[in-house]
Design a protein around this motif. Structure first.
Motif, PDB file in Angstrom:
ATOM      1  N   VAL A 158      68.195  87.131  75.054  1.00  0.00           N
ATOM      2  CA  VAL A 158      69.503  87.182  74.530  1.00  0.00           C
ATOM      3  C   VAL A 158      69.287  85.460  73.855  1.00  0.00           C
ATOM      4  N   LEU A 159      68.125  84.720  74.237  1.00  0.00           N
ATOM      5  CA  LEU A 159      68.302  83.406  74.069  1.00  0.00           C
ATOM      6  C   LEU A 159      67.457  83.605  72.786  1.00  0.00           C
ATOM      7  N   ARG A 160      66.102  84.341  72.715  1.00  0.00           N
ATOM      8  CA  ARG A 160      65.138  84.024  71.268  1.00  0.00           C
ATOM      9  C   ARG A 160      66.646  84.273  69.942  1.00  0.00           C
ATOM     10  N   GLY A 161      67.770  85.073  70.774  1.00  0.00           N
ATOM     11  CA  GLY A 161      68.251  86.170  69.869  1.00  0.00           C
ATOM     12  C   GLY A 161      69.129  85.047  69.262  1.00  0.00           C
ATOM     13  N   LEU A 162      69.860  84.462  69.983  1.00  0.00           N
ATOM     14  CA  LEU A 162      70.874  82.721  69.936  1.00  0.00           C
ATOM     15  C   LEU A 162      70.114  81.721  69.078  1.00  0.00           C
ATOM     16  N   GLY A 163      69.260  81.576  69.505  1.00  0.00           N
ATOM     17  CA  GLY A 163      68.104  80.911  68.443  1.00  0.00           C
ATOM     18  C   GLY A 163      67.875  81.028  67.267  1.00  0.00           C
ATOM     19  N   LEU A 164      67.607  82.155  67.137  1.00  0.00           N
ATOM     20  CA  LEU A 164      67.266  82.513  65.416  1.00  0.00           C
ATOM     21  C   LEU A 164      68.906  82.820  64.811  1.00  0.00           C
ATOM     22  N   THR A 165      69.740  83.005  65.580  1.00  0.00           N
ATOM     23  CA  THR A 165      70.894  82.876  65.250  1.00  0.00           C
ATOM     24  C   THR A 165      71.202  82.078  64.333  1.00  0.00           C
ATOM     25  N   LEU A 166      71.211  80.579  64.985  1.00  0.00           N
ATOM     26  CA  LEU A 166      70.801  78.938  65.369  1.00  0.00           C
ATOM     27  C   LEU A 166      70.526  78.706  63.906  1.00  0.00           C
ATOM     28  N   TRP A 167      68.887  78.707  64.190  1.00  0.00           N
ATOM     29  CA  TRP A 167      68.487  78.558  63.377  1.00  0.00           C
ATOM     30  C   TRP A 167      69.178  78.926  61.353  1.00  0.00           C
ATOM     31  N   LEU A 168      68.957  80.112  61.459  1.00  0.00           N
ATOM     32  CA  LEU A 168      69.457  81.233  60.156  1.00  0.00           C
ATOM     33  C   LEU A 168      70.686  80.676  60.027  1.00  0.00           C
ATOM     34  N   THR A 169      71.652  80.012  60.841  1.00  0.00           N
ATOM     35  CA  THR A 169      72.932  79.931  60.952  1.00  0.00           C
ATOM     36  C   THR A 169      72.595  78.305  59.660  1.00  0.00           C
ATOM     37  N   ALA A 170      71.794  77.605  60.114  1.00  0.00           N
ATOM     38  CA  ALA A 170      71.513  76.399  59.975  1.00  0.00           C
ATOM     39  C   ALA A 170      71.140  75.966  58.727  1.00  0.00           C
ATOM     40  N   LEU A 171      69.779  76.844  58.674  1.00  0.00           N
ATOM     41  CA  LEU A 171      69.081  77.077  57.169  1.00  0.00           C
ATOM     42  C   LEU A 171      70.091  77.409  55.936  1.00  0.00           C
ATOM     43  N   VAL A 172      70.839  78.723  56.080  1.00  0.00           N
ATOM     44  CA  VAL A 172      71.660  79.449  55.163  1.00  0.00           C
ATOM     45  C   VAL A 172      72.405  77.960  54.754  1.00  0.00           C
ATOM     46  N   MET A 173      73.375  77.538  55.568  1.00  0.00           N
ATOM     47  CA  MET A 173      74.531  76.085  55.780  1.00  0.00           C
ATOM     48  C   MET A 173      73.594  75.356  54.155  1.00  0.00           C
ATOM     49  N   VAL A 174      72.027  74.522  54.849  1.00  0.00           N
ATOM     50  CA  VAL A 174      71.196  74.371  53.861  1.00  0.00           C
ATOM     51  C   VAL A 174      71.048  74.303  52.644  1.00  0.00           C
ATOM     52  N   LEU A 175      70.839  75.162  52.202  1.00  0.00           N
ATOM     53  CA  LEU A 175      70.760  75.792  51.653  1.00  0.00           C
ATOM     54  C   LEU A 175      72.159  76.124  50.370  1.00  0.00           C
ATOM     55  N   GLY A 176      72.360  76.709  51.228  1.00  0.00           N
ATOM     56  CA  GLY A 176      73.950  77.424  50.633  1.00  0.00           C
ATOM     57  C   GLY A 176      74.173  76.358  50.039  1.00  0.00           C
ATOM     58  N   PHE A 177      74.234  75.105  50.803  1.00  0.00           N
ATOM     59  CA  PHE A 177      75.634  74.228  49.661  1.00  0.00           C
ATOM     60  C   PHE A 177      74.842  72.662  48.983  1.00  0.00           C
ATOM     61  N   ALA A 178      73.534  73.504  49.140  1.00  0.00           N
ATOM     62  CA  ALA A 178      72.045  72.604  47.900  1.00  0.00           C
ATOM     63  C   ALA A 178      72.323  73.285  46.489  1.00  0.00           C
ATOM     64  N   LEU A 179      72.531  74.885  46.699  1.00  0.00           N
ATOM     65  CA  LEU A 179      72.971  75.220  45.324  1.00  0.00           C
ATOM     66  C   LEU A 179      73.907  75.692  45.369  1.00  0.00           C
ATOM     67  N   GLY A 180      74.767  74.908  46.074  1.00  0.00           N
ATOM     68  CA  GLY A 180      76.521  75.462  45.621  1.00  0.00           C
ATOM     69  C   GLY A 180      76.871  73.864  44.657  1.00  0.00           C
ATOM     70  N   ILE A 181      76.295  72.548  44.959  1.00  0.00           N
ATOM     71  CA  ILE A 181      76.336  71.749  44.774  1.00  0.00           C
ATOM     72  C   ILE A 181      76.190  71.660  43.148  1.00  0.00           C
ATOM     73  N   LEU A 182      75.140  72.497  43.113  1.00  0.00           N
ATOM     74  CA  LEU A 182      74.273  73.090  40.983  1.00  0.00           C
ATOM     75  C   LEU A 182      75.289  73.452  40.846  1.00  0.00           C
ATOM     76  N   LEU A 183      75.533  74.195  41.644  1.00  0.00           N
ATOM     77  CA  LEU A 183      76.936  75.576  41.315  1.00  0.00           C
ATOM     78  C   LEU A 183      77.835  74.557  40.430  1.00  0.00           C
ATOM     79  N   ALA A 184      78.246  74.203  41.275  1.00  0.00           N
ATOM     80  CA  ALA A 184      79.263  73.064  40.547  1.00  0.00           C
ATOM     81  C   ALA A 184      79.902  71.935  40.059  1.00  0.00           C
ATOM     82  N   VAL A 185      78.228  71.493  39.636  1.00  0.00           N
ATOM     83  CA  VAL A 185      77.859  70.602  38.655  1.00  0.00           C
ATOM     84  C   VAL A 185      78.043  71.386  37.031  1.00  0.00           C
TER      85      VAL A 185
END
Length: 288
Positions: free
Chosen positions: A73-100
């Motif tokens: 369960v803790l491994r699954g939780l860790g992957l969920t947190l890692w996936l959430t953080a990575l997707v938010m960083v990459l998503g907003f980086a691409l989102g800023i470019l799209l907003a421009v």
């Protein structure tokens, strides 16, 4: 003969009568009997529901406690947190470019940005994930490497969630930039500030007041939305508990384990969002 008009002496004003305690008006608060009755009824109903949940043996709270901090369960939780953080960083980086692109004066760039946002906001995230998961049917090889070996389930999850998240992040960033008064930008231009300094020193700090609340909601939504990657066998929190209850057949208590973990992490993120919002709201009427 001139007529003289006698001026009558004015009598002094009569002294105000002193009011004793009996004559004073006493403000009595309105009785809100209906509200208090409704509040008591709601509390009684909540108490009944809570008692039912705690005392119902079908929830198997002992099993919940046993699996709550297991390694799987803790491994699954860790992957969920890692996936959430990575997707938010990459998503907003691409989102800023799209907003421009969407704010560009060039019609072609503006149309490309609008088309991307329209496409990925119009398609369900589940469909997007399944499409990327089966991309090998369209492109068996990429750069000489077989797609099956290049795009594993985790990579597909990152790509699918990031591209989906970027469409919403672009609108959040664009809305934040548009919320800054045009006069602020013109004043910065009159001071001779370059485009980067104008954006970094003038536009971004003011835009963050409008960006942070929806961005915080997106973060919480992404955390919960990562559970959909279990459909492509990514061993996140939900998939980890599914593996356990497929073996033990203890479906309800294992689902409760995932539910409680999601609630705990979401609550912590909400607290962090509150303090970030208060930081960027300094000097405004809504700051608390």
């Amino acid at each position: 003969m001139s007529a003289q008009t006698d001026t009558l002496p004015q009598s002094p004003p009569a002294p105000l009568a002193k009011s004793d305690g009996a004559d004073r008006l006493r403000i009595v608060p309105a009785r809100r009997t209906g509200q208090w009755t409704a509040a008591v009824a709601v509390l009684a109903l909540l108490a009944l529901v809570l008692n039912s949940v705690i005392r119902n043996d079908a929830f198997q709270w002992d099993v919940v406690a046993d699996y709550f901090t297991t390694a799987a369960v803790l491994r699954g939780l860790g992957l969920t947190l890692w996936l959430t953080a990575l997707v938010m960083v990459l998503g907003f980086a691409l989102g800023i470019l799209l907003a421009v692109l969407r704010l560009s004066a060039n019609r072609v760039l503006r149309s490309v940005g609008w088309g991307y946002v329209w496409l990925f906001r119009s398609t369900p995230i589940l469909v997007q994930l399944l499409f990327w998961f089966n991309i090998g049917a369209l492109y068996p090889q990429i750069l000489g490497v077989r797609t099956v070996n290049l795009l594993g389930p985790v990579t597909v999850a990152v790509i699918g969630l990031t591209l989906h998240e970027a469409a919403y992040a672009a609108e959040v960033v664009r809305g934040g930039i548009l919320s800054v008064e045009r006069g602020q930008i013109e004043a910065a231009q009159s001071l001779g500030l370059g485009p980067w300094r104008r954006f970094h020193r003038i536009v971004l700090p003011q835009a963050m007041r409008s960006i942070v609340p929806p961005a915080g909601n997106m973060l919480i939504g992404t955390l919960k939305g990562t559970s959909i990657v279990s459909i492509i066998a990514v061993q996140d929190l939900l998939y980890s508990v599914q593996l356990v209850y497929h073996r033990t057949y203890q479906v309800i208590p294992l689902l409760l384990v995932a539910t409680i973990w999601y609630a705990v992490v979401t609550s912590l993120l909400s607290i962090g969002q509150h303090y970030v919002e208060r930081h960027y709201a300094r000097g405004t009427a809504g700051a608390r």
